[in-house]
Design a protein around this motif. Structure first.
Motif, PDB file in Angstrom:
ATOM      1  N   MET A 162       0.883  -1.307   0.069  1.00  0.00           N
ATOM      2  CA  MET A 162       0.077   0.011  -0.073  1.00  0.00           C
ATOM      3  C   MET A 162       0.923   1.143  -0.065  1.00  0.00           C
ATOM      4  O   MET A 162       1.921   1.276   0.775  1.00  0.00           O
ATOM      5  N   VAL A 218       0.661   5.511   0.120  1.00  0.00           N
ATOM      6  CA  VAL A 218      -0.323   6.453   0.491  1.00  0.00           C
ATOM      7  C   VAL A 218       0.569   7.954   0.712  1.00  0.00           C
ATOM      8  O   VAL A 218       1.666   7.911   1.018  1.00  0.00           O
ATOM      9  N   ASP A 255      -0.134  12.105   0.938  1.00  0.00           N
ATOM     10  CA  ASP A 255      -0.958  13.006   1.504  1.00  0.00           C
ATOM     11  C   ASP A 255      -0.798  14.410   0.698  1.00  0.00           C
ATOM     12  O   ASP A 255       0.501  14.730   0.155  1.00  0.00           O
ATOM     13  N   ARG A 298      -5.779  12.665  -0.253  1.00  0.00           N
ATOM     14  CA  ARG A 298      -4.947  11.808  -0.096  1.00  0.00           C
ATOM     15  C   ARG A 298      -5.105  10.795  -1.212  1.00  0.00           C
ATOM     16  O   ARG A 298      -6.324  10.321  -1.628  1.00  0.00           O
ATOM     17  N   VAL A 303      -4.391   6.789  -2.504  1.00  0.00           N
ATOM     18  CA  VAL A 303      -3.891   5.586  -2.003  1.00  0.00           C
ATOM     19  C   VAL A 303      -3.780   4.347  -3.209  1.00  0.00           C
ATOM     20  O   VAL A 303      -4.802   4.152  -3.638  1.00  0.00           O
ATOM     21  N   ASP A 338      -3.575   0.564  -3.360  1.00  0.00           N
ATOM     22  CA  ASP A 338      -3.686  -0.600  -2.449  1.00  0.00           C
ATOM     23  C   ASP A 338      -4.232  -1.852  -3.310  1.00  0.00           C
ATOM     24  O   ASP A 338      -5.153  -1.818  -4.021  1.00  0.00           O
ATOM     25  N   GLU A 374      -7.354   4.834  -5.075  1.00  0.00           N
ATOM     26  CA  GLU A 374      -8.377   5.730  -4.470  1.00  0.00           C
ATOM     27  C   GLU A 374      -8.125   7.018  -3.858  1.00  0.00           C
ATOM     28  O   GLU A 374      -6.811   7.080  -3.484  1.00  0.00           O
ATOM     29  N   LYS A 375      -8.788   7.984  -4.277  1.00  0.00           N
ATOM     30  CA  LYS A 375      -8.601   9.311  -3.887  1.00  0.00           C
ATOM     31  C   LYS A 375      -9.519   9.589  -2.683  1.00  0.00           C
ATOM     32  O   LYS A 375     -10.716   9.391  -3.067  1.00  0.00           O
ATOM     33  N   SER A 419     -14.077   8.622   0.474  1.00  0.00           N
ATOM     34  CA  SER A 419     -13.692   8.229  -0.794  1.00  0.00           C
ATOM     35  C   SER A 419     -14.316   9.135  -1.819  1.00  0.00           C
ATOM     36  O   SER A 419     -15.470   9.327  -2.016  1.00  0.00           O
ATOM     37  N   ARG A 471     -12.563   5.836  -6.792  1.00  0.00           N
ATOM     38  CA  ARG A 471     -12.052   4.496  -6.603  1.00  0.00           C
ATOM     39  C   ARG A 471     -11.895   3.839  -8.002  1.00  0.00           C
ATOM     40  O   ARG A 471     -13.267   3.704  -8.617  1.00  0.00           O
ATOM     41  N   GLU A 505       7.256   9.730  -3.870  1.00  0.00           N
ATOM     42  CA  GLU A 505       6.043   8.898  -3.612  1.00  0.00           C
ATOM     43  C   GLU A 505       4.963   8.904  -4.570  1.00  0.00           C
ATOM     44  O   GLU A 505       4.383   7.661  -4.778  1.00  0.00           O
ATOM     45  N   ILE A 509       3.605   5.506  -6.929  1.00  0.00           N
ATOM     46  CA  ILE A 509       2.318   5.339  -7.555  1.00  0.00           C
ATOM     47  C   ILE A 509       2.013   5.286  -8.929  1.00  0.00           C
ATOM     48  O   ILE A 509       1.530   4.048  -9.516  1.00  0.00           O
TER      49      ILE A 509
END
Length: 97
Positions: free
Chosen positions: A1, A3, A5, A11, A13, A15, A20-21, A27, A30, A82, A86
């Motif tokens: 995962m 993440v 920010d 945020r 993510v 996963d 997902e935002k 949420s 997604r 980061e 992603i």
């Protein structure tokens, strides 16, 4: 995962097979990571205060997915590694599909 920010209490993510935002912990978007198509990057600079001299460096990424949505995200330039992680994860998911 993974993440990250960002600005405006957002945020991102990644996963497993999903991106997902979140905004304020809720949420907003997604979407399956395998539907990722491309990332568009932009460097930004803005003043910290309206009339101040101090500026902050930001990075904006727009993630494009097949059939939509477009996911826009802005964060501090220091968090670009980061965000790149992603994008690498999204590209890996697309290649695996």
């Amino acid at each position: 995962m993974i993440v990250v920010d960002g600005q405006s209490n957002e945020r991102l993510v990644l996963d497993g097979g999903w991106l997902e935002k979140l905004r304020g912990g809720q949420s907003v978007t997604r979407t399956p990571a395998s539907s990722f198509r491309e990332a568009q990057w932009q460097e930004l600079e803005r003043r910290v205060r309206l009339f101040g001299r101090e500026k902050e460096q930001l990075v904006q990424v727009t993630l494009v997915f097949e059939g939509g949505p477009f996911v826009g995200f802005i964060t501090d330039a220091a968090k670009r590694p980061e965000l790149e992680a992603i994008v690498d994860g999204l590209e890996a998911a697309r290649s695996a599909a």
